[in-house]
Design a protein around this motif. Structure first.
Motif, PDB file in Angstrom:
ATOM      1  N   CYS A 172      46.643  81.754  30.025  1.00 38.39           N
ATOM      2  CA  CYS A 172      46.718  81.282  31.410  1.00 38.39           C
ATOM      3  C   CYS A 172      47.111  82.445  32.319  1.00 38.39           C
ATOM      4  CB  CYS A 172      47.728  80.140  31.527  1.00 38.39           C
ATOM      5  SG  CYS A 172      47.472  78.809  30.333  1.00 38.39           S
ATOM      6  N   ALA A 255      50.412  78.495  23.795  1.00 38.05           N
ATOM      7  CA  ALA A 255      49.966  78.973  25.104  1.00 38.05           C
ATOM      8  C   ALA A 255      50.683  80.280  25.423  1.00 38.05           C
ATOM      9  CB  ALA A 255      50.249  77.952  26.192  1.00 38.05           C
ATOM     10  N   SER A 257      51.284  82.418  28.855  1.00 37.29           N
ATOM     11  CA  SER A 257      51.082  82.126  30.270  1.00 37.29           C
ATOM     12  C   SER A 257      52.061  82.851  31.170  1.00 37.29           C
ATOM     13  CB  SER A 257      51.236  80.613  30.492  1.00 37.29           C
ATOM     14  OG  SER A 257      51.059  80.260  31.851  1.00 37.29           O
ATOM     15  N   MET A 263      51.572  76.751  32.809  1.00 37.18           N
ATOM     16  CA  MET A 263      52.670  76.926  31.862  1.00 37.18           C
ATOM     17  C   MET A 263      53.471  75.634  31.739  1.00 37.18           C
ATOM     18  SD  MET A 263      56.134  79.201  32.030  1.00 37.18           S
ATOM     19  CE  MET A 263      56.915  77.901  33.000  1.00 37.18           C
TER      20      MET A 263
END
Length: 335
Positions: A172, A255, A257, A263
């Protein structure tokens, strides 16, 4: 909006019969639909920053017949407190700011030392003033079902091997707040290329405004791994709805981010998160996943909360080296 879910959970716990209606911008609807505590959502018909006093008064008056007994006003602006007042809601609760004491009749002084995190500031409004918060504030958790996830995976051609995708990481790179929160594209591509070489698959996620940096990351990964990224890297930036982004995030293993809305989405589906913080502070808006790692640099000027680096060097982000991110990903995966 995501951190407001902690408030909603506490309201339902302390007042099980309460009916929660959330008035918020239209873009929040996919989030609110995934919060079981929310009984109803209404679209706020005003853009950010718009006063439109007459229209607000008319809109507030239109809510008067609904019989709302309490209004908790989370934004700190004066105009955000107008609608509950125009609606004639008897108990209007919020933190002091912009002379809102004229509109709120339970207008509280915010002790930032007592409530350093945003989630605590929201949660405190579920209780009478001066009442101690519970030792544990419930974390936001969005409702996601397997059919929702399978539908999103199928739409974007992400194959599974019988169960959830294995070693699928969400990248991300966006930061709508400003570039001071954005890890360099080169760092994202270096990290991702290392993971792809080790057998991971990568999903790059973000809004249409993140398309340029996402494409730079994608091309950087391809250059470093030395072969086309078919089936091992998916650049979905600007291609998903918010609901689809939630479902895809839930399918991932981890993830990586910036401090961004995505997030917090990853945290809200309880995905392990490696979070990159530059100008902002995890002391205020940390990832609220069960498992997370926060990466920062120790330079003196952070956190400054500037949208753009006042010195132009952005060292708080550039000096978070890719090898640290790779190590953090592998550490969380091992858990």
């Amino acid at each position: 909006m995501l951190m407001a879910q902690s408030l909603f959970i506490l309201l339902k716990r302390t007042r099980p019969d309460c009916h929660i209606t959330v008035l918020a911008p239209a873009w929040t609807k996919p989030l609110l639909e995934r919060m079981p505590e929310v009984d109803e959502s209404l679209v706020l018909p005003f853009d950010h920053g718009e006063l439109k006093l007459g229209a607000r008064r008319r809109f507030g008056k239109s809510l008067a017949s609904a019989g709302y007994t309490h209004a908790i006003v989370l934004p700190n602006s004066f105009k955000s407190a107008l609608i509950p007042r125009f609606a004639g809601i008897k108990q209007r609760i919020g933190w002091r700011g912009e002379a809102r004491g004229l509109l709120l009749n339970d207008c509280r002084y915010l002790d930032k030392a007592k409530y350093p995190r945003m989630v605590e500031r929201f949660a405190a409004l579920a209780f009478p003033a001066n009442k101690k918060l519970p030792d544990h504030i419930p974390d936001p958790r969005l409702l996601v079902t397997r059919p929702m996830v399978d539908k999103a995976l199928a739409k974007f051609g992400i194959e599974t091997t019988g169960g959830w995708p294995k070693r699928l990481i969400a990248i991300c790179p966006g930061a709508e707040f400003g570039s001071s929160k954005q890890w360099p594209a080169e760092h994202f591509s270096m990290t991702s290329a290392k993971l792809v070489a080790d057998g991971w698959r990568v999903v790059i996620m973000g809004s249409a405004g993140d398309a340029a940096i996402a494409q730079e990351i994608y091309e950087g990964i391809e250059k470093r791994v030395g072969h086309p990224l078919t089936d091992c890297c998916f650049n979905l930036t600007g291609k998903t709805s918010l609901a689809e982004a939630i479902d895809l995030m839930a399918a991932c293993t981890l993830a990586l981010s910036n401090d961004s809305g995505l997030m917090h989405v990853a945290s809200a589906v309880d995905l392990p998160v490696v979070a990159l913080y530059g100008s902002t502070s995890p002391d205020f808006t940390p990832p609220l996943a069960s498992i997370s790692r926060v990466l920062t640099t120790p330079i003196d000027c952070r956190p400054c909360f500037d949208r753009e680096c006042r010195f132009g060097h952005k060292r708080c982000m550039t000096e978070i080296e890719p090898h640290r991110a790779v190590a953090a990903v592998l550490e969380l995966y091992a858990k």
